[in-house]
Design an enzyme around this catalytic site. Structure first.
Site, PDB file in Angstrom:
ATOM      1  N   GLY A 131       0.780  -1.241   0.000  1.00 31.86           N
ATOM      2  CA  GLY A 131       0.000   0.000   0.000  1.00 31.86           C
ATOM      3  C   GLY A 131       0.811   1.290   0.000  1.00 31.86           C
ATOM      4  O   GLY A 131       0.309   2.331   0.420  1.00 31.86           O
ATOM      5  N   SER A 132       2.036   1.235  -0.497  1.00 32.31           N
ATOM      6  CA  SER A 132       2.798   2.490  -0.525  1.00 32.31           C
ATOM      7  C   SER A 132       2.167   3.476  -1.513  1.00 32.31           C
ATOM      8  O   SER A 132       2.147   4.690  -1.265  1.00 32.31           O
ATOM      9  CB  SER A 132       4.273   2.248  -0.858  1.00 32.31           C
ATOM     10  OG  SER A 132       4.433   1.884  -2.204  1.00 32.31           O
ATOM     11  N   ASN A 133       1.645   2.976  -2.614  1.00 32.56           N
ATOM     12  CA  ASN A 133       0.937   3.867  -3.540  1.00 32.56           C
ATOM     13  C   ASN A 133      -0.343   4.405  -2.905  1.00 32.56           C
ATOM     14  O   ASN A 133      -0.699   5.570  -3.101  1.00 32.56           O
ATOM     15  CB  ASN A 133       0.614   3.150  -4.852  1.00 32.56           C
ATOM     16  CG  ASN A 133       1.777   3.173  -5.818  1.00 32.56           C
ATOM     17  OD1 ASN A 133       2.142   4.230  -6.345  1.00 32.56           O
ATOM     18  ND2 ASN A 133       2.394   2.012  -6.033  1.00 32.56           N
ATOM     19  N   ILE A 182      -8.079  -9.805 -11.003  1.00 33.83           N
ATOM     20  CA  ILE A 182      -8.480  -9.276 -12.307  1.00 33.83           C
ATOM     21  C   ILE A 182      -9.984  -9.038 -12.298  1.00 33.83           C
ATOM     22  O   ILE A 182     -10.767  -9.962 -12.045  1.00 33.83           O
ATOM     23  CB  ILE A 182      -8.059 -10.245 -13.433  1.00 33.83           C
ATOM     24  CG1 ILE A 182      -6.526 -10.355 -13.442  1.00 33.83           C
ATOM     25  CG2 ILE A 182      -8.587  -9.762 -14.784  1.00 33.83           C
ATOM     26  CD1 ILE A 182      -5.986 -11.372 -14.417  1.00 33.83           C
ATOM     27  N   LEU A 183     -10.364  -7.798 -12.543  1.00 35.96           N
ATOM     28  CA  LEU A 183     -11.791  -7.447 -12.514  1.00 35.96           C
ATOM     29  C   LEU A 183     -12.470  -7.911 -13.806  1.00 35.96           C
ATOM     30  O   LEU A 183     -11.869  -7.881 -14.881  1.00 35.96           O
ATOM     31  CB  LEU A 183     -11.938  -5.936 -12.346  1.00 35.96           C
ATOM     32  CG  LEU A 183     -11.396  -5.387 -11.008  1.00 35.96           C
ATOM     33  CD1 LEU A 183     -11.271  -3.862 -11.062  1.00 35.96           C
ATOM     34  CD2 LEU A 183     -12.278  -5.807  -9.839  1.00 35.96           C
ATOM     35  N   ASN A 225      -4.991   2.129 -13.302  1.00 36.49           N
ATOM     36  CA  ASN A 225      -4.054   1.229 -12.612  1.00 36.49           C
ATOM     37  C   ASN A 225      -2.633   1.731 -12.815  1.00 36.49           C
ATOM     38  O   ASN A 225      -2.344   2.393 -13.810  1.00 36.49           O
ATOM     39  CB  ASN A 225      -4.193  -0.181 -13.221  1.00 36.49           C
ATOM     40  CG  ASN A 225      -3.249  -1.183 -12.580  1.00 36.49           C
ATOM     41  OD1 ASN A 225      -3.082  -1.212 -11.360  1.00 36.49           O
ATOM     42  ND2 ASN A 225      -2.603  -1.990 -13.398  1.00 36.49           N
ATOM     43  N   HIS A 253       1.260   0.284 -13.166  1.00 38.95           N
ATOM     44  CA  HIS A 253       1.948  -0.961 -13.463  1.00 38.95           C
ATOM     45  C   HIS A 253       3.457  -0.700 -13.537  1.00 38.95           C
ATOM     46  O   HIS A 253       3.891   0.271 -14.172  1.00 38.95           O
ATOM     47  CB  HIS A 253       1.436  -1.522 -14.797  1.00 38.95           C
ATOM     48  CG  HIS A 253       2.033  -2.850 -15.141  1.00 38.95           C
ATOM     49  ND1 HIS A 253       1.621  -4.020 -14.532  1.00 38.95           N
ATOM     50  CD2 HIS A 253       3.022  -3.195 -15.991  1.00 38.95           C
ATOM     51  CE1 HIS A 253       2.334  -5.024 -15.015  1.00 38.95           C
ATOM     52  NE2 HIS A 253       3.200  -4.553 -15.898  1.00 38.95           N
ATOM     53  N   GLU A 304     -10.837  -4.815 -19.998  1.00 37.58           N
ATOM     54  CA  GLU A 304     -10.922  -6.240 -19.661  1.00 37.58           C
ATOM     55  C   GLU A 304      -9.638  -7.006 -19.981  1.00 37.58           C
ATOM     56  O   GLU A 304      -9.423  -8.099 -19.475  1.00 37.58           O
ATOM     57  CB  GLU A 304     -12.117  -6.876 -20.377  1.00 37.58           C
ATOM     58  CG  GLU A 304     -12.035  -6.720 -21.869  1.00 37.58           C
ATOM     59  CD  GLU A 304     -13.246  -7.310 -22.566  1.00 37.58           C
ATOM     60  OE1 GLU A 304     -13.365  -8.538 -22.567  1.00 37.58           O
ATOM     61  OE2 GLU A 304     -14.038  -6.528 -23.095  1.00 37.58           O
ATOM     62  N   GLU A 320       6.894   5.686  -9.108  1.00 35.70           N
ATOM     63  CA  GLU A 320       5.442   5.502  -9.163  1.00 35.70           C
ATOM     64  C   GLU A 320       4.727   6.527  -8.297  1.00 35.70           C
ATOM     65  O   GLU A 320       3.640   7.005  -8.622  1.00 35.70           O
ATOM     66  CB  GLU A 320       5.060   4.100  -8.679  1.00 35.70           C
ATOM     67  CG  GLU A 320       5.420   2.991  -9.638  1.00 35.70           C
ATOM     68  CD  GLU A 320       4.979   1.631  -9.127  1.00 35.70           C
ATOM     69  OE1 GLU A 320       3.958   1.541  -8.425  1.00 35.70           O
ATOM     70  OE2 GLU A 320       5.678   0.635  -9.413  1.00 35.70           O
TER      71      GLU A 320
HETATM   72  C1  GRF Z   1       3.493  -1.374  -7.461  1.00 31.63           C
HETATM   73  O1  GRF Z   1       4.753  -1.638  -8.006  1.00 31.63           O
HETATM   74  C2  GRF Z   1       2.461  -1.266  -8.548  1.00 31.63           C
HETATM   75  O2  GRF Z   1       2.955  -0.742  -9.736  1.00 31.63           O
HETATM   76  C3  GRF Z   1       2.045  -2.696  -8.764  1.00 31.63           C
HETATM   77  O3  GRF Z   1       2.075  -3.269  -7.469  1.00 31.63           O
HETATM   78  C4  GRF Z   1       2.977  -2.546  -6.643  1.00 31.63           C
HETATM   79  C5  GRF Z   1       2.204  -2.126  -5.453  1.00 31.63           C
HETATM   80  O4  GRF Z   1       3.015  -1.550  -4.461  1.00 31.63           O
HETATM   81  N1  GRF Z   1       0.804  -2.792  -9.454  1.00 31.63           N
HETATM   82  P1  GRF Z   1       2.351  -0.868  -3.198  1.00 31.63           P
HETATM   83  O5  GRF Z   1       1.444  -1.895  -2.551  1.00 31.63           O
HETATM   84  O6  GRF Z   1       1.614   0.331  -3.665  1.00 31.63           O
HETATM   85  O7  GRF Z   1       3.501  -0.510  -2.297  1.00 31.63           O
END
Ligand code: GRF
Length: 194
Positions: free
Chosen positions: A20-22, A97-98, A112, A114, A147, A179
């Site tokens: 959950g850092s993002n 996957i939704l 999203n 990635h 999708e 990110e």
């Molecule tokens: C990130 O690298 C994101 O791009 C990918 O999963 C990771 C999630 O990291 N989809 P965090 O849980 O947000 O730290």
């Protein structure tokens, strides 16, 4: 498609499965005056997601849905999203996957992040692949969710140089840091008319 603009912040849910850092970064961003979104719900497919702690820390509602029955989980999420009047979804390390049906309900309103330079390396283990293939560049991409896995229209993408000294752990660290800038920038790009 309903347009997501106006004076009020757009009510947003963030879906996670892990650290959950993002998520943490998006919450902080959402609380800036300039942010077009507020984060009003955190959804996880597992109670083990470390990022759920940010729900308590930042006083945001969190809900865990069991995806063993995908249809049921998605239906329950949709009911909750509608009830709470949530209009936008950010996936941030969400490992499920939704379905097409779910996405249809939020068409063009799910994004999203990635950890690769899409369309290169869809799916998992992107950093391992980049190191193994001796790529000169790695990076991250924010894209719309469709999708087809990691294939929706790209909103923003940023490259970083892979150093000879990098391994997949050091690369992952650098990309994750990147990110945290890219995700808010992508949200600003699509939800504000700067
Ligand atoms: C990130 O690298 C994101 O791009 C990918 O999963 C990771 C999630 O990291 N989809 P965090 O849980 O947000 O730290």
């Amino acid at each position: 498609m309903e347009k997501l603009t106006g004076l009020k912040k757009i009510k947003t849910a963030v879906f996670i499965s892990g650290t959950g850092s993002n998520l943490k970064n998006l919450i902080k961003f959402s609380r800036l005056k300039k942010s077009p979104i507020s984060i009003d719900l955190i959804v996880s497919n597992t109670s083990l997601a470390k990022g759920l702690k940010y729900a308590d820390q930042f006083k945001i509602e969190k809900r865990i849905f069991d995806f063993k029955n995908l249809k049921l989980a998605e239906n329950n999420i949709l009911i909750l999203l509608k009830k709470k009047n949530l209009k936008f979804i950010c996936l941030a390390g969400f490992m499920k996957i939704l379905s097409k049906e779910f996405i249809k309900n939020f068409d063009g309103k799910i994004i999203n992040i990635h950890p690769s330079l899409l369309p290169k390396y869809k799916g998992l283990n992107t950093h391992i692949k980049a190191i193994k293939n001796k790529d000169q560049f790695a990076g991250s991409t924010v894209h719309y969710v469709t999708e087809k896995l990691d294939s929706g229209k790209i909103i923003l993408q940023k490259k970083i140089k892979v150093m000879a000294s990098d391994n997949y752990v050091s690369l992952a660290k650098k990309v994750l840091k990147q990110e945290h800038k890219l995700y808010p920038a992508a949200i600003m790009k699509i939800l504000t008319s700067l």
